[in-house]
Scaffold this motif. Structure first.
Motif, PDB file in Angstrom:
ATOM      1  N   LEU A 123      54.803 -33.111  10.821  1.00 13.17           N
ATOM      2  CA  LEU A 123      54.182 -32.901   9.663  1.00 13.17           C
ATOM      3  C   LEU A 123      53.544 -34.211   9.052  1.00 13.17           C
ATOM      4  CD1 LEU A 123      55.648 -30.063   7.202  1.00 13.17           C
ATOM      5  CD2 LEU A 123      53.429 -30.858   7.785  1.00 13.17           C
ATOM      6  N   LEU A 124      54.316 -35.391   9.656  1.00 14.83           N
ATOM      7  CA  LEU A 124      54.296 -36.581   9.070  1.00 14.83           C
ATOM      8  C   LEU A 124      53.229 -37.388  10.110  1.00 14.83           C
ATOM      9  CD1 LEU A 124      57.707 -38.115   8.228  1.00 14.83           C
ATOM     10  CD2 LEU A 124      55.686 -36.708   6.519  1.00 14.83           C
ATOM     11  N   ARG A 158      47.303 -24.064  11.955  1.00 14.93           N
ATOM     12  CA  ARG A 158      48.001 -23.181  13.387  1.00 14.93           C
ATOM     13  C   ARG A 158      48.992 -22.141  13.210  1.00 14.93           C
ATOM     14  NH1 ARG A 158      48.500 -26.074  17.254  1.00 14.93           N
ATOM     15  NH2 ARG A 158      46.775 -27.965  16.618  1.00 14.93           N
ATOM     16  N   ALA A 159      49.516 -21.868  12.019  1.00 18.40           N
ATOM     17  CA  ALA A 159      50.772 -20.760  12.200  1.00 18.40           C
ATOM     18  C   ALA A 159      50.279 -19.649  11.879  1.00 18.40           C
ATOM     19  CB  ALA A 159      52.329 -21.256  11.061  1.00 18.40           C
ATOM     20  N   GLY A 160      49.025 -19.415  11.466  1.00 22.32           N
ATOM     21  CA  GLY A 160      48.440 -18.537  10.884  1.00 22.32           C
ATOM     22  C   GLY A 160      48.795 -17.913   9.971  1.00 22.32           C
ATOM     23  N   ILE A 161      48.773 -18.384   8.885  1.00 25.46           N
ATOM     24  CA  ILE A 161      49.187 -17.613   7.652  1.00 25.46           C
ATOM     25  C   ILE A 161      48.745 -18.668   5.836  1.00 25.46           C
ATOM     26  CG2 ILE A 161      51.865 -17.473   8.450  1.00 25.46           C
ATOM     27  CD1 ILE A 161      52.838 -19.877   6.648  1.00 25.46           C
ATOM     28  N   LEU A 171      49.333 -36.853   5.829  1.00 19.42           N
ATOM     29  CA  LEU A 171      50.502 -36.051   5.154  1.00 19.42           C
ATOM     30  C   LEU A 171      49.807 -34.423   4.962  1.00 19.42           C
ATOM     31  CD1 LEU A 171      53.367 -34.211   4.773  1.00 19.42           C
ATOM     32  CD2 LEU A 171      53.450 -35.201   3.119  1.00 19.42           C
ATOM     33  N   ASN A 172      48.614 -34.328   4.267  1.00 20.42           N
ATOM     34  CA  ASN A 172      48.276 -33.551   3.007  1.00 20.42           C
ATOM     35  C   ASN A 172      47.052 -33.300   4.660  1.00 20.42           C
ATOM     36  OD1 ASN A 172      48.087 -35.994   1.061  1.00 20.42           O
ATOM     37  ND2 ASN A 172      49.194 -33.762   0.291  1.00 20.42           N
ATOM     38  N   ASN A 173      46.533 -34.152   5.135  1.00 21.48           N
ATOM     39  CA  ASN A 173      45.905 -32.950   6.143  1.00 21.48           C
ATOM     40  C   ASN A 173      46.316 -32.062   7.601  1.00 21.48           C
ATOM     41  OD1 ASN A 173      43.518 -33.900   5.019  1.00 21.48           O
ATOM     42  ND2 ASN A 173      43.608 -36.004   6.831  1.00 21.48           N
ATOM     43  N   LYS A 174      47.815 -32.255   7.447  1.00 14.96           N
ATOM     44  CA  LYS A 174      48.786 -32.270   8.311  1.00 14.96           C
ATOM     45  C   LYS A 174      49.482 -30.532   7.979  1.00 14.96           C
ATOM     46  CE  LYS A 174      49.040 -34.575  12.352  1.00 14.96           C
ATOM     47  NZ  LYS A 174      48.183 -33.789  13.234  1.00 14.96           N
ATOM     48  N   TYR A 181      49.789 -29.885  -2.855  1.00 14.44           N
ATOM     49  CA  TYR A 181      50.574 -30.431  -2.147  1.00 14.44           C
ATOM     50  C   TYR A 181      49.570 -30.420  -0.746  1.00 14.44           C
ATOM     51  CZ  TYR A 181      55.272 -28.989  -4.094  1.00 14.44           C
ATOM     52  OH  TYR A 181      56.432 -29.303  -4.029  1.00 14.44           O
ATOM     53  N   GLU A 182      48.180 -30.055  -0.284  1.00 20.91           N
ATOM     54  CA  GLU A 182      47.417 -29.766   0.501  1.00 20.91           C
ATOM     55  C   GLU A 182      46.262 -30.635  -0.140  1.00 20.91           C
ATOM     56  OE1 GLU A 182      46.403 -26.322   2.038  1.00 20.91           O
ATOM     57  OE2 GLU A 182      47.967 -25.866   2.984  1.00 20.91           O
ATOM     58  N   LYS A 183      46.128 -30.755  -1.301  1.00 24.40           N
ATOM     59  CA  LYS A 183      44.306 -30.935  -1.637  1.00 24.40           C
ATOM     60  C   LYS A 183      45.677 -32.393  -2.130  1.00 24.40           C
ATOM     61  CE  LYS A 183      41.704 -31.636  -5.774  1.00 24.40           C
ATOM     62  NZ  LYS A 183      41.505 -30.626  -7.147  1.00 24.40           N
ATOM     63  N   GLY A 184      46.967 -33.202  -1.724  1.00 27.67           N
ATOM     64  CA  GLY A 184      47.603 -34.477  -1.846  1.00 27.67           C
ATOM     65  C   GLY A 184      47.058 -34.686  -3.332  1.00 27.67           C
TER      66      GLY A 184
END
Length: 72
Positions: A62-63, A14-17, A4-7, A36-39
């Motif tokens: 996302l999952l 991918r969304a460019g933000i 999830l964090n990788n996604k 959240y991204e780091k887990g």
């Protein structure tokens, strides 16, 4: 780091933000997005739905359950 964090990071890029832009869309701090991204922080279901909406994808994407549209 979980799938999830990788996604989350993959879909944000991918969304460019940036993390900051995503945080503003979600009404949270940039530091929260980083965690959240780091887990380091669990993502609640309601936040997951908001993230998917902000990133223009599905919760399943996302999952990692569904393949991301337009990916090889």
């Amino acid at each position: 780091m979980s799938m999830l964090n990788n996604k989350l990071k993959e879909m944000r890029e991918r969304a460019g933000i940036t993390q900051q832009e995503l945080s503003e869309k979600l009404g949270i701090t940039q530091q929260s997005v980083y965690y959240y991204e780091k887990g380091s922080r669990d993502i609640k279901a309601s936040m997951l739905m908001n993230m998917a909406s902000a990133l223009g994808c599905t919760v399943s994407e996302l999952l990692g359950i569904e393949t991301v549209s337009g990916s090889p």
